[in-house]
Design an enzyme around this catalytic site. Structure first.
Site, PDB file in Angstrom:
ATOM      1  CB  SER A  68      -3.058   8.265   0.583  1.00  0.00           C
ATOM      2  OG  SER A  68      -4.354   7.774   0.776  1.00  0.00           O
ATOM      3  CE  LYS A 109       1.384   2.052  -2.866  1.00  0.00           C
ATOM      4  NZ  LYS A 109      -0.030   2.394  -2.854  1.00  0.00           N
ATOM      5  NE  ARG A 135      -7.686   9.127  -7.365  1.00  0.00           N
ATOM      6  CZ  ARG A 135      -6.515   8.893  -6.783  1.00  0.00           C
ATOM      7  NH1 ARG A 135      -6.172   9.551  -5.708  1.00  0.00           N
ATOM      8  NH2 ARG A 135      -5.673   8.023  -7.298  1.00  0.00           N
ATOM      9  CG  HIS A 171      -9.750   6.571   0.670  1.00  0.00           C
ATOM     10  ND1 HIS A 171      -8.591   7.030   1.249  1.00  0.00           N
ATOM     11  CD2 HIS A 171      -9.378   5.941  -0.471  1.00  0.00           C
ATOM     12  CE1 HIS A 171      -7.556   6.693   0.489  1.00  0.00           C
ATOM     13  NE2 HIS A 171      -8.013   6.033  -0.563  1.00  0.00           N
TER      14      HIS A 171
HETATM   15  O1  PNS Z   1      -4.822   1.859  -2.114  1.00  0.00           O
HETATM   16  P1  PNS Z   1      -4.155   1.087  -3.188  1.00  0.00           P
HETATM   17  O2  PNS Z   1      -2.657   1.053  -2.934  1.00  0.00           O
HETATM   18  O3  PNS Z   1      -4.500   1.552  -4.565  1.00  0.00           O
HETATM   19  O4  PNS Z   1      -4.700  -0.427  -3.072  1.00  0.00           O
HETATM   20  C1  PNS Z   1      -4.166  -1.466  -3.860  1.00  0.00           C
HETATM   21  C2  PNS Z   1      -4.686  -2.837  -3.399  1.00  0.00           C
HETATM   22  C3  PNS Z   1      -4.435  -3.036  -1.915  1.00  0.00           C
HETATM   23  C4  PNS Z   1      -6.180  -2.916  -3.666  1.00  0.00           C
HETATM   24  C5  PNS Z   1      -3.947  -3.905  -4.247  1.00  0.00           C
HETATM   25  O5  PNS Z   1      -2.580  -3.666  -4.186  1.00  0.00           O
HETATM   26  C6  PNS Z   1      -4.242  -5.328  -3.772  1.00  0.00           C
HETATM   27  O6  PNS Z   1      -5.320  -5.818  -3.917  1.00  0.00           O
HETATM   28  N1  PNS Z   1      -3.202  -5.974  -3.187  1.00  0.00           N
HETATM   29  C7  PNS Z   1      -3.307  -7.317  -2.657  1.00  0.00           C
HETATM   30  C8  PNS Z   1      -2.464  -8.306  -3.456  1.00  0.00           C
HETATM   31  C9  PNS Z   1      -3.205  -8.807  -4.671  1.00  0.00           C
HETATM   32  O7  PNS Z   1      -4.284  -9.345  -4.597  1.00  0.00           O
HETATM   33  N2  PNS Z   1      -2.592  -8.577  -5.841  1.00  0.00           N
HETATM   34  C10 PNS Z   1      -3.190  -8.903  -7.111  1.00  0.00           C
HETATM   35  C11 PNS Z   1      -4.225  -7.864  -7.486  1.00  0.00           C
HETATM   36  S1  PNS Z   1      -4.517  -7.823  -9.144  1.00  0.00           S
END
Ligand code: PNS
Length: 165
Positions: free
Chosen positions: A130, A43, A92, A19
């Site tokens: 993570s 989570k 990745r 990150h």
């Molecule tokens: O670190 P992660 O878990 O891969 O991050 C995922 C994240 C936080 C980027 C994604 O879950 C997100 O944007 N969540 C917010 C809710 C949202 O906008 N959902 C629609 C996205 S298509």
């Protein structure tokens, strides 16, 4: 003058050196980069949101154009509220691609003006996640060099609390 602001969203539980590598790359490209921690992830997190804010703030301190924020609800609403033009995400391996593509296309549908930009972290972090960091640490393995020092210290502090119980 036109400036470009990007949001780097994620769960960051915890922040890894992968990150951080992406933050370094993003900080070179964008005028301003906001590392945005999702508050209401489904989570069960190891670190609380305030703990993650503290760790990330410490880790990104060397970058003067990077800040840390939290958000709830739709990412695109936060992007618009911040008047940002871009969403930064890391890829990745090919296994990340499908999920990232779905999110990028959904976000584009919801907010056509916000572009998702994908960057690749250094290949030496290509296997670092993570989830694996938490797993290895919980089972007594070393995560030195894979997460920032501040994260190592917090993980150790958590382990001490658990053993003391
Ligand atoms: O670190 P992660 O878990 O891969 O991050 C995922 C994240 C936080 C980027 C994604 O879950 C997100 O944007 N969540 C917010 C809710 C949202 O906008 N959902 C629609 C996205 S298509």
């Amino acid at each position: 003058m036109n400036t470009v602001k990007a949001i780097y969203p994620g769960t960051f539980d915890p922040l890894t050196n992968g990150h951080l590598d992406l933050v370094a790359r993003g900080a070179k490209i964008f005028d301003h980069l906001v590392v945005a921690i999702l508050k209401n992830s489904e989570k069960a997190p190891l670190f609380s949101v305030p703990e993650r804010v503290e760790m990330i703030t410490e880790a990104v301190a060397p970058y003067c154009n990077v800040s840390v924020a939290t958000f709830d609800g739709l990412l695109v609403d936060f992007v618009l509220e911040q008047q940002a033009q871009a969403i930064l995400r890391g890829i990745r391996a090919i296994s990340d691609y499908e999920y990232e593509l779905q999110m990028a296309l959904m976000n584009r549908r919801l907010a056509p003006l916000a572009e998702t930009v994908f960057l690749m972290a250094d290949e030496k972090y290509s296997y670092v996640s993570s989830r694996l960091i938490k797993n290895v640490f919980e089972l007594g393995g070393s995560v030195d060099g894979l997460v920032p020092e501040t994260v190592v210290r917090r993980l150790q502090a958590k382990a001490q609390v658990t053993t003391a119980k």
